[in-house]
Design a protein around this motif. Structure first.
Motif, PDB file in Angstrom:
ATOM      1  N   VAL A 199       0.847  -1.197   0.000  1.00  0.00           N
ATOM      2  CA  VAL A 199       0.000   0.000   0.000  1.00  0.00           C
ATOM      3  C   VAL A 199       0.884   1.249   0.000  1.00  0.00           C
ATOM      4  N   PRO A 200       0.778   2.092  -1.033  1.00  0.00           N
ATOM      5  CA  PRO A 200       1.595   3.321  -1.075  1.00  0.00           C
ATOM      6  C   PRO A 200       0.898   4.457  -0.326  1.00  0.00           C
ATOM      7  N   GLU A 201       1.667   5.471   0.059  1.00  0.00           N
ATOM      8  CA  GLU A 201       1.061   6.648   0.671  1.00  0.00           C
ATOM      9  C   GLU A 201       0.317   7.478  -0.379  1.00  0.00           C
ATOM     10  N   ARG A 202       0.876   7.535  -1.596  1.00  0.00           N
ATOM     11  CA  ARG A 202       0.280   8.307  -2.676  1.00  0.00           C
ATOM     12  C   ARG A 202       0.245   7.453  -3.937  1.00  0.00           C
ATOM     13  N   ALA A 203      -0.689   7.751  -4.818  1.00  0.00           N
ATOM     14  CA  ALA A 203      -0.806   6.961  -6.046  1.00  0.00           C
ATOM     15  C   ALA A 203      -1.339   7.846  -7.166  1.00  0.00           C
ATOM     16  N   THR A 204      -1.143   7.372  -8.391  1.00  0.00           N
ATOM     17  CA  THR A 204      -1.553   8.111  -9.585  1.00  0.00           C
ATOM     18  C   THR A 204      -2.506   7.263 -10.408  1.00  0.00           C
ATOM     19  N   PRO A 205      -3.728   7.732 -10.664  1.00  0.00           N
ATOM     20  CA  PRO A 205      -4.652   6.975 -11.513  1.00  0.00           C
ATOM     21  C   PRO A 205      -4.439   7.305 -12.987  1.00  0.00           C
ATOM     22  N   VAL A 206      -4.717   6.346 -13.839  1.00  0.00           N
ATOM     23  CA  VAL A 206      -4.611   6.539 -15.287  1.00  0.00           C
ATOM     24  C   VAL A 206      -5.881   5.998 -15.930  1.00  0.00           C
ATOM     25  N   VAL A 207      -6.520   6.832 -16.742  1.00  0.00           N
ATOM     26  CA  VAL A 207      -7.682   6.405 -17.515  1.00  0.00           C
ATOM     27  C   VAL A 207      -7.210   6.070 -18.924  1.00  0.00           C
ATOM     28  N   LEU A 208      -7.664   4.936 -19.447  1.00  0.00           N
ATOM     29  CA  LEU A 208      -7.255   4.487 -20.775  1.00  0.00           C
ATOM     30  C   LEU A 208      -8.410   4.625 -21.764  1.00  0.00           C
ATOM     31  N   HIS A 209      -8.046   4.947 -23.022  1.00  0.00           N
ATOM     32  CA  HIS A 209      -9.059   5.044 -24.066  1.00  0.00           C
ATOM     33  C   HIS A 209      -8.477   4.483 -25.351  1.00  0.00           C
ATOM     34  N   PRO A 265      -3.512  13.677 -11.263  1.00  0.00           N
ATOM     35  CA  PRO A 265      -2.444  14.079 -10.348  1.00  0.00           C
ATOM     36  C   PRO A 265      -2.164  13.004  -9.307  1.00  0.00           C
ATOM     37  N   CYS A 266      -0.924  12.897  -8.864  1.00  0.00           N
ATOM     38  CA  CYS A 266      -0.556  11.978  -7.783  1.00  0.00           C
ATOM     39  C   CYS A 266      -1.169  12.494  -6.491  1.00  0.00           C
ATOM     40  N   ARG A 267      -1.937  11.647  -5.809  1.00  0.00           N
ATOM     41  CA  ARG A 267      -2.682  12.083  -4.628  1.00  0.00           C
ATOM     42  C   ARG A 267      -2.526  11.061  -3.504  1.00  0.00           C
ATOM     43  N   ASP A 274     -10.775  11.224  -6.534  1.00  0.00           N
ATOM     44  CA  ASP A 274     -10.955  12.545  -7.139  1.00  0.00           C
ATOM     45  C   ASP A 274     -10.030  12.697  -8.341  1.00  0.00           C
ATOM     46  N   SER A 275      -8.792  12.253  -8.187  1.00  0.00           N
ATOM     47  CA  SER A 275      -7.820  12.367  -9.270  1.00  0.00           C
ATOM     48  C   SER A 275      -8.260  11.543 -10.483  1.00  0.00           C
ATOM     49  N   LEU A 276      -8.838  10.371 -10.229  1.00  0.00           N
ATOM     50  CA  LEU A 276      -9.354   9.560 -11.335  1.00  0.00           C
ATOM     51  C   LEU A 276     -10.459  10.312 -12.083  1.00  0.00           C
ATOM     52  N   ARG A 277     -11.315  10.979 -11.318  1.00  0.00           N
ATOM     53  CA  ARG A 277     -12.405  11.744 -11.939  1.00  0.00           C
ATOM     54  C   ARG A 277     -11.841  12.867 -12.800  1.00  0.00           C
ATOM     55  N   TRP A 278     -10.800  13.542 -12.328  1.00  0.00           N
ATOM     56  CA  TRP A 278     -10.182  14.620 -13.105  1.00  0.00           C
ATOM     57  C   TRP A 278      -9.543  14.063 -14.380  1.00  0.00           C
ATOM     58  N   ALA A 279      -8.886  12.918 -14.268  1.00  0.00           N
ATOM     59  CA  ALA A 279      -8.259  12.305 -15.446  1.00  0.00           C
ATOM     60  C   ALA A 279      -9.318  11.935 -16.480  1.00  0.00           C
ATOM     61  N   ARG A 280     -10.434  11.397 -15.998  1.00  0.00           N
ATOM     62  CA  ARG A 280     -11.517  11.032 -16.919  1.00  0.00           C
ATOM     63  C   ARG A 280     -12.092  12.270 -17.591  1.00  0.00           C
ATOM     64  N   GLU A 281     -12.262  13.348 -16.822  1.00  0.00           N
ATOM     65  CA  GLU A 281     -12.816  14.578 -17.385  1.00  0.00           C
ATOM     66  C   GLU A 281     -11.837  15.203 -18.385  1.00  0.00           C
ATOM     67  N   ALA A 282     -10.536  15.125 -18.095  1.00  0.00           N
ATOM     68  CA  ALA A 282      -9.536  15.639 -19.043  1.00  0.00           C
ATOM     69  C   ALA A 282      -9.617  14.888 -20.366  1.00  0.00           C
ATOM     70  N   LEU A 283      -9.846  13.582 -20.295  1.00  0.00           N
ATOM     71  CA  LEU A 283      -9.996  12.793 -21.519  1.00  0.00           C
ATOM     72  C   LEU A 283     -11.228  13.252 -22.302  1.00  0.00           C
ATOM     73  N   HIS A 284     -12.332  13.473 -21.597  1.00  0.00           N
ATOM     74  CA  HIS A 284     -13.551  13.943 -22.263  1.00  0.00           C
ATOM     75  C   HIS A 284     -13.336  15.308 -22.918  1.00  0.00           C
ATOM     76  N   LEU A 285     -12.634  16.203 -22.226  1.00  0.00           N
ATOM     77  CA  LEU A 285     -12.383  17.537 -22.790  1.00  0.00           C
ATOM     78  C   LEU A 285     -11.486  17.453 -24.017  1.00  0.00           C
ATOM     79  N   SER A 286     -10.559  16.490 -24.022  1.00  0.00           N
ATOM     80  CA  SER A 286      -9.704  16.337 -25.209  1.00  0.00           C
ATOM     81  C   SER A 286     -10.525  15.832 -26.391  1.00  0.00           C
ATOM     82  N   GLU A 287     -11.501  14.971 -26.113  1.00  0.00           N
ATOM     83  CA  GLU A 287     -12.350  14.471 -27.189  1.00  0.00           C
ATOM     84  C   GLU A 287     -13.227  15.583 -27.762  1.00  0.00           C
ATOM     85  N   ARG A 288     -13.523  16.589 -26.965  1.00  0.00           N
ATOM     86  CA  ARG A 288     -14.335  17.721 -27.423  1.00  0.00           C
ATOM     87  C   ARG A 288     -13.477  18.840 -28.014  1.00  0.00           C
TER      88      ARG A 288
END
Length: 426
Positions: A199-209, A265-267, A274-288
């Motif tokens: 278990v890490p203290e901080r981690a980084t989520p990645v959304v794939l498309h 972001p690493c959180r 929350d960071s996963l949600r931001w990554a997902r939203e960034a992907l959606h904004l790139s698609e738009r």
């Protein structure tokens, strides 16, 4: 799921008279044999000869158990660690031998029954009072439950680390880490130990498309063993311990050549959802087309854009209110004035900068600024109104009143210069 869990939850038989240890100790050798014989006689899965390594581990488990119980009567502070390790391994071995949990638990029940039968005989022979016998029974049953729990942990851990089960448990762990509100840290730690994940203290989520519609999700892409992954779902995602370095990113891209990566972001672990949600939203904004559609997107670089696009309906309402004076214009006129307004805000009113951004003549800029002045009037001199306009222009939501074919204004990046906050400034 710690080997020491029983130490926390099961008290040692401290209240028992310590002389009981002297009474029970001579019984240990024959009691161990009796327990093993009874297990073999009553549970068909254990009927085979116990001469090999497997049989030795079962006999060792029985001997460690009864020896520790008596040792705790003599000294309640005696360490349980070695016995717990033996029973933890015993549980692991039972799973690897293909036996069920019921078989394992039955063996502990047989051990408790045989032990109590012997204690009753010894108690009558030694003249122990009914109160002492009752205490002894409670302590012995609690102790056997404790060891059964330790063995159960070992069994489940071994089961979790089989190929198919390990993948299932790691997916469950990923879901647990990403729960909102956050799951208890203890629950995450126990499941992490079961799967062998640190278990890490901080981690980084990645959304794939997928890079195109022909890509089919693959469950077993080769990613590092410390990465929690869920690929065969509608929204594939990873969880990477710590920051994603250049080397780690190169490895991920090589392992996932058919995917675009949107990195949050690493959180701290309790806010990584929350960071996963931001990554997902960034992907959606790139698609738009609101942020650049690259192979790798880092949400950290677009936090302001994520913020102003967080509520599309609210942003649209703001744009409608601010830019209502443009409603009667054509789409081309709206686009031209709004890109000029955006350049004016970005350049702090410097006409030369605006002309460079828009790639037009300064006189054209002055002409457009007179149009803006006529359209928006005093709002161009109001800091609050200017702030709202910049928010609305930076958000990727077109005004509800915009005609078909309206395009969001884009401005060429030019370094800022000294502020000149008059619409006709040069």
């Amino acid at each position: 799921m710690s080997l020491e869990r029983g130490i926390e939850h099961t008290p040692s038989p401290a209240a028992l008279p310590r002389k009981l240890a002297d009474i029970l100790r001579p019984e240990l050798g024959s009691l161990a044999n009796e327990i093993v014989d009874e297990i073999r006689a009553t549970i068909p899965a254990y009927a085979r000869p116990l001469d090999g390594p497997y049989g030795k581990s079962i006999r060792a488990g029985v001997e460690y158990a009864i020896t520790l119980f008596v040792a705790q009567i003599a000294d309640p502070t005696v360490s349980k660690e070695q016995s717990h390790e033996v029973h933890h391994r015993l549980g692991q071995n039972e799973m690897r031998e293909g036996r069920s949990l019921d078989t394992l638990q039955s063996a502990y029940r047989v051990g408790a029954r045989v032990s109590w039968r012997r204690i009753m005989r010894v108690g009558r022979r030694s003249g122990l009072s009914s109160a002492v016998m009752s205490q002894l029974a409670d302590a012995m049953l609690a102790f056997m439950d404790e060891l059964a729990s330790v063995a159960l942990d070992g069994y489940l851990e071994a089961k979790a680390r089989t190929a198919g089960a390990l993948d299932t448990w790691r997916r469950k762990l990923l879901h647990l880490v990403l729960e909102t509100p956050p799951a208890p840290a203890k629950a995450i730690a126990e499941l992490a130990q079961l799967t062998g994940w640190t278990v890490p203290e901080r981690a980084t989520p990645v959304v794939l498309h997928p890079v195109n519609d022909t890509v089919r999700p693959r469950r077993h892409n080769v990613v590092d063993s410390d990465v929690l992954a869920e690929l065969d779902c509608t929204e594939p995602r990873l969880l990477i311990p710590g920051e994603i370095s250049g080397a780690r990113l190169t490895t991920l891209q090589a392992a996932l050549p058919d995917y675009r990566l949107s990195i949050g972001p690493c959180r701290p672990l309790d806010s990584v959802a929350d960071s996963l949600r931001w990554a997902r939203e960034a992907l959606h904004l790139s698609e738009r087309g609101i942020i650049p559609a690259r192979r790798v997107i880092r949400a950290e670089e677009h936090l302001a854009t994520l913020l102003v696009n967080a509520d599309a309906a609210l942003t649209s309402q703001l744009r409608d209110r601010l830019f209502a004076p443009l409603a009667e214009m054509t789409g081309k006129q709206q686009e031209r004035l709004l890109e000029t307004l955006r350049a004016w805000l970005d350049s702090q009113g410097n006409v030369v900068d605006i002309a460079e951004r828009l790639q037009v003549h300064p006189q054209t800029v002055r002409y457009r600024m007179r149009q803006l002045q006529a359209t928006f009037g005093k709002h161009l001199r109001d800091p609050g109104a200017r702030f709202e306009m910049e928010l609305a222009l930076r958000a990727g939501v077109a005004p509800a009143s915009a005609p078909a074919g309206y395009a969001l204004p884009e401005v060429l990046p030019v370094p800022r210069k000294s502020p000149q906050w008059t619409p006709s400034g040069s």
